[in-house]
Design a protein around this motif. Structure first.
Motif, mmCIF file in Angstrom:
data_model
loop_
_atom_site.group_PDB
_atom_site.id
_atom_site.type_symbol
_atom_site.label_atom_id
_atom_site.label_comp_id
_atom_site.label_asym_id
_atom_site.label_seq_id
_atom_site.Cartn_x
_atom_site.Cartn_y
_atom_site.Cartn_z
ATOM 1 N N MET A 25 4.830 -12.797 7.645
ATOM 2 C CA MET A 25 6.267 -12.609 7.484
ATOM 3 C C MET A 25 6.512 -11.821 6.212
ATOM 4 O O MET A 25 5.695 -11.860 5.273
ATOM 5 C CB MET A 25 7.013 -13.940 7.456
ATOM 6 N N PHE A 26 7.642 -11.116 6.186
ATOM 7 C CA PHE A 26 7.908 -10.165 5.099
ATOM 8 C C PHE A 26 9.390 -10.189 4.730
ATOM 9 O O PHE A 26 10.251 -10.455 5.574
ATOM 10 C CB PHE A 26 7.562 -8.739 5.550
ATOM 11 N N TRP A 27 9.659 -9.850 3.483
ATOM 12 C CA TRP A 27 11.014 -9.567 3.039
ATOM 13 C C TRP A 27 11.055 -8.157 2.456
ATOM 14 O O TRP A 27 10.245 -7.798 1.590
ATOM 15 C CB TRP A 27 11.479 -10.549 1.971
ATOM 16 N N TYR A 28 12.024 -7.385 2.965
ATOM 17 C CA TYR A 28 12.274 -6.035 2.465
ATOM 18 C C TYR A 28 13.712 -5.952 1.970
ATOM 19 O O TYR A 28 14.582 -6.683 2.436
ATOM 20 C CB TYR A 28 12.103 -5.007 3.590
ATOM 21 N N ARG A 29 13.932 -5.027 1.071
ATOM 22 C CA ARG A 29 15.302 -4.693 0.702
ATOM 23 C C ARG A 29 15.543 -3.209 0.951
ATOM 24 O O ARG A 29 14.621 -2.383 0.840
ATOM 25 C CB ARG A 29 15.611 -5.046 -0.760
ATOM 26 N N GLN A 30 16.790 -2.895 1.297
ATOM 27 C CA GLN A 30 17.154 -1.514 1.560
ATOM 28 C C GLN A 30 18.387 -1.172 0.742
ATOM 29 O O GLN A 30 19.430 -1.811 0.900
ATOM 30 C CB GLN A 30 17.443 -1.269 3.044
ATOM 31 N N ASP A 31 18.238 -0.199 -0.084
ATOM 32 C CA ASP A 31 19.343 0.262 -0.909
ATOM 33 C C ASP A 31 19.861 1.582 -0.364
ATOM 34 O O ASP A 31 19.123 2.334 0.287
ATOM 35 C CB ASP A 31 18.886 0.410 -2.365
ATOM 36 N N LEU A 32 21.101 1.862 -0.660
ATOM 37 C CA LEU A 32 21.757 3.045 -0.106
ATOM 38 C C LEU A 32 20.913 4.285 -0.347
ATOM 39 O O LEU A 32 20.500 4.559 -1.471
ATOM 40 C CB LEU A 32 23.142 3.206 -0.745
ATOM 41 N N GLY A 33 20.668 5.011 0.727
ATOM 42 C CA GLY A 33 19.927 6.254 0.600
ATOM 43 C C GLY A 33 18.432 6.105 0.478
ATOM 44 O O GLY A 33 17.728 7.075 0.197
ATOM 45 N N HIS A 34 17.940 4.901 0.710
ATOM 46 C CA HIS A 34 16.502 4.670 0.596
ATOM 47 C C HIS A 34 15.959 3.998 1.844
ATOM 48 O O HIS A 34 16.680 3.348 2.591
ATOM 49 C CB HIS A 34 16.199 3.783 -0.617
ATOM 50 N N GLY A 35 14.671 4.132 1.976
ATOM 51 C CA GLY A 35 13.997 3.337 2.988
ATOM 52 C C GLY A 35 13.827 1.917 2.482
ATOM 53 O O GLY A 35 14.281 1.563 1.401
ATOM 54 N N LEU A 36 13.150 1.115 3.267
ATOM 55 C CA LEU A 36 12.951 -0.276 2.878
ATOM 56 C C LEU A 36 11.803 -0.395 1.874
ATOM 57 O O LEU A 36 10.841 0.379 1.918
ATOM 58 C CB LEU A 36 12.622 -1.115 4.118
ATOM 59 N N PHE A 55 16.104 -7.399 4.702
ATOM 60 C CA PHE A 55 15.561 -7.542 6.043
ATOM 61 C C PHE A 55 14.311 -8.412 6.008
ATOM 62 O O PHE A 55 13.394 -8.177 5.219
ATOM 63 C CB PHE A 55 15.194 -6.182 6.634
ATOM 64 N N CYS A 56 14.305 -9.374 6.881
ATOM 65 C CA CYS A 56 13.123 -10.186 7.096
ATOM 66 C C CYS A 56 12.377 -9.608 8.290
ATOM 67 O O CYS A 56 12.989 -9.026 9.193
ATOM 68 C CB CYS A 56 13.541 -11.623 7.367
ATOM 69 N N ALA A 57 11.061 -9.759 8.300
ATOM 70 C CA ALA A 57 10.268 -9.276 9.424
ATOM 71 C C ALA A 57 9.091 -10.200 9.649
ATOM 72 O O ALA A 57 8.655 -10.916 8.739
ATOM 73 C CB ALA A 57 9.775 -7.849 9.155
#
Lengths: 112, 110
Positions: free
Chosen positions: B32-43, B90-92
């Motif tokens: 399992m994973f946690w990602y963050r996504q900020d404006l104009g960026h990938g995760l 985002f969780c994955a």
């Protein structure tokens, strides 16, 4: 440090035209992913490329992987408005499925 | 329904408060994973877990804490939220080469 670079970052194209998005990465990896993201939505998986020379096609989209050149391409054939979205490539840094390094994304706008 | 769910989907919190984002998957995937996504960026990867009780840092772990006492749950805690942690999270989970993303949690820190 693994870096993933996409180009172009912004792409405005007319319906019916063809174009290619490029994804370059800086270290060896055999797994590359392509995702689509609509505004305010999660990521939709498009393709998983798992070996050198892999080519996959779905509808108007075709993705390929050249691990020796560290390059993947996403080719769009005869674009339609519904393809407007942001497209991300991501490289699995450890080939373990999930520890992804993402490109910056390519914002695609298809105009009539 | 089977899948990966995140809660809350939207959250506004104040600087300095503790916030926990929940992630639940029904497949019993190991990773399992946690990602963050900020404006104009990938995760960008924050933390990941290879199994219950096994977690490790990703690219941007500072300011975050995770735990995984059960295979199906992977909560992400911001111990003292800062404005720079305003983002979409985002969780994955993954099985072999297939990765499944949750719907995302929109967090605003004011």
């Amino acid at each position: 440090e693994l870096k993933v670079e996409q180009n172009p970052l912004f792409l405005s194209m007319q319906e019916g035209k063809n174009y290619t998005i490029y994804c370059n990465y800086s270290t060896t990896s055999d797994r590359l992913y392509w995702y689509r993201q609509d505004p305010g939505k999660s990521l939709e998986s498009l393709f998983v490329l798992l070996s050198n020379g892999a080519v996959k096609q779905e509808g108007r989209l075709m993705a390929s992987l050249d691990t020796k050149a560290r390059l993947s391409t996403l080719h769009i054939t005869a674009a339609v408005h519904d393809l407007s979205a942001t497209y991300f490539c991501a490289v699995d840094k450890d080939n373990q499925g999930g520890k992804l390094i993402f490109g910056q994304g390519t914002e695609l706008s298809v105009k009539p | 329904d089977a899948g990966i769910t995140q809660s809350p989907r939207y959250k506004i919190t104040e600087t300095g408060r503790q916030v926990t984002l929940m992630c639940h998957q029904t497949w019993s995937h190991s990773y399992m994973f946690w990602y963050r996504q900020d404006l104009g960026h990938g995760l960008r990867l924050i933390y990941y877990s290879a199994a219950a009780d096994i977690t490790d840092k990703g690219e941007v772990p500072d300011g975050y804490v995770v735990s995984r006492s059960k295979t199906e749950n992977f909560p992400l805690t911001l111990e003292s939220a800062t404005r720079s942690q305003t983002s979409v999270y985002f969780c994955a989970s993954s099985e072999w080469a297939t990765i499944y993303f949750g719907e995302g949690s929109w967090l605003t820190v004011v």
